[in-house]
Structures are given as C-alpha cells and as structure tokens.
Design an enzyme around this catalytic site. Structure first.
Site, PDB file in Angstrom:
ATOM      1  CB  CYS A  87       1.812   4.140  10.317  1.00 56.94           C
ATOM      2  SG  CYS A  87       1.428   2.533   9.587  1.00 56.94           S
TER       3      CYS A  87
ATOM      4  CB  CYS B 157       5.920   6.581   9.649  1.00 53.27           C
ATOM      5  SG  CYS B 157       6.569   5.271  10.704  1.00 53.27           S
TER       6      CYS B 157
ATOM      7  CB  CYS C 291       5.083   1.326   2.869  1.00 56.91           C
ATOM      8  SG  CYS C 291       3.674   0.887   1.842  1.00 56.91           S
TER       9      CYS C 291
ATOM     10  CB  CYS D 108       8.454  -1.048  10.827  1.00 56.45           C
ATOM     11  SG  CYS D 108       6.930  -0.827  11.770  1.00 56.45           S
ATOM     12  CB  CYS D 109       7.201  -0.950   5.671  1.00 54.75           C
ATOM     13  SG  CYS D 109       6.923   0.798   6.029  1.00 54.75           S
TER      14      CYS D 109
END
Length: 242
Positions: free
Chosen positions: A200, A203, A226, A117-118
């Site tokens: 985010c 998270c 990240c 995702c990062c």
C-alpha cells in the site's frame, strides 16, 4: 461464517513430485485436483508472471486481488494493463469499510496500528474471498523471507482451512525477471524506481541498493509482513507474516 476443516497431508503430498516442474504443470494439476481454485495476486513481478502463465496456458483459475483502496496509482494502472494484455478480468476484493471511513472513523489506522489495518483491509477480505474454495494459489518464493523458506509446492493452510499452492516456490528473483523479459510481461514501473517490494502507498518506501528488498515495507517498524501467510492469535499477528 468461515468454517475450518482438517486437511490430510495426503491431499498435498502428491504434488511434491512436481517440485521441479514448471509452474504451468503445477497449476494444471492443481486445477484438475481442486476445481474450486483461485489465484490471489498482489501485482508483484511474481504475481504478474503467474497471470501470464494462467492466461497463456488457458488454465481455469479465477484471479483476484485485494484492493485496499490505498494502492499506488502505478499499481492500479498495472492492473488495467494486465487485463488488457491478456483479455481477462482480475476481480477486486475490498474491505467491508470504505477508504473514507478508514480516513475518518478509523483515523488513518495504517499510521497508528498497521497490524490491525492489514488484518481489516487484507486478511479478513481474503478470508471471505477464500470461503468455499478448495485451494488458493500464491506467488511466494522460498528465498523471499526466512518465514517462507520451508514453503512447499502445495501445503495445508490451517489459517484459511484449505490448500495453498505455491508454483513459484523454487524460483529465484533472477528466474522471475528472466520470465518477465522473455515473455514481455507487464510489471510495475516502481520496481525500476527503488521499490523491489510494493504494498500500500502509505506503508511502502524505496529501498537503498544495500538494503533488504522488503526494508521499504512499514519502514521504521519491526513489521515486515502483512499477515496473509502467517499465523494469527486472537486477531493479532503471532509473528512475521506475509
């Protein structure tokens, strides 16, 4: 396609003489040396300090942020507050896929595979934003993480193929907050609610007084960075990043 190139150490070594200089001097010299220069802010207190420095000293440095689409509401409001306060624009750099696609097609990727995702929502958009630049500015400090302890005022960034400038690298957290108080710099109100490090919303959680400041990032996982300031192998993190 992003093209990497070799960076001669001499390109960055001269800035080592500015090791003890205030950030405005480091940034002014960086802007003179590398006209295609931009600052990527994540709206932490360090980033807000650098927005203040760039604006007050009228430095010719473009400012952008990685808008993942899942930042805290308070972060979006801080973004607008900084633009109003300093009369400048902070560009949004967004991932190729929408938030709705992230929730459906990618099925909440941040819950299943936060590293991917990062990579998709931060690292790849940053790579695109840095393409064509000579150098980029970050707000990292040496005392934030062990991985950042050896950071220099200016250093080659082989991941993105350009120079990375770190004007606050010698500062402590106390230095940052003293600047915030002295100049009335807007910061995220979540810092006063137990969020020393804010990423985010899905998270990031508050931390207890005796916890590491980054303990609330990806809680329950070994992941603490990240990927913006570390090395990747085959698109996956090779170790702790930023």
């Amino acid at each position: 396609m992003f093209v990497r190139y070799e960076i001669c150490p001499a390109m960055t070594s001269d800035l080592s003489a500015l090791e003890g200089a205030p950030p405005e001097e480091i940034l002014a010299e960086a802007a003179r040396r590398w006209p295609r220069l931009a600052f990527a802010t994540g709206f932490g207190p360090e980033g807000c300090v650098l927005v203040d420095v760039i604006a007050r000293h009228r430095l010719p440095i473009d400012i952008f942020t990685l808008d993942t689409g899942v930042l805290f509401p308070e972060t979006y409001e801080l973004w607008r507050a900084l633009e109003r306060r300093y009369g400048l624009g902070i560009r949004a750099v967004r991932p190729a896929f929408s938030l709705e696609e992230a929730r459906t097609v990618y099925a909440q990727l941040w819950e299943r595979e936060p590293d991917r995702c990062c990579q998709a929502r931060k690292v790849l958009p940053l790579r695109g934003a840095l393409a064509g630049l000579d150098a980029w500015v970050t707000a990292i400090r040496r005392d934030q993480t062990p991985e950042r302890a050896s950071a220099a005022v200016a250093e080659p960034d082989p991941k993105f193929g350009l120079v990375k400038v770190n004007p606050l690298v010698r500062w402590t957290s106390a230095d940052v907050w003293a600047h915030v108080a002295r100049h009335g710099v807007p910061v995220n109100p979540l810092h006063a609610q137990g969020y020393p490090s804010i990423g985010c919303a899905p998270c990031t959680t508050p931390v207890a007084p005796d916890e590491d400041p980054r303990a609330g990032r990806w809680r329950g996982r070994e992941k603490t960075e990240c990927g913006l300031h570390g090395r990747f192998t085959g698109g996956r993190p090779a170790g702790p990043n930023a």
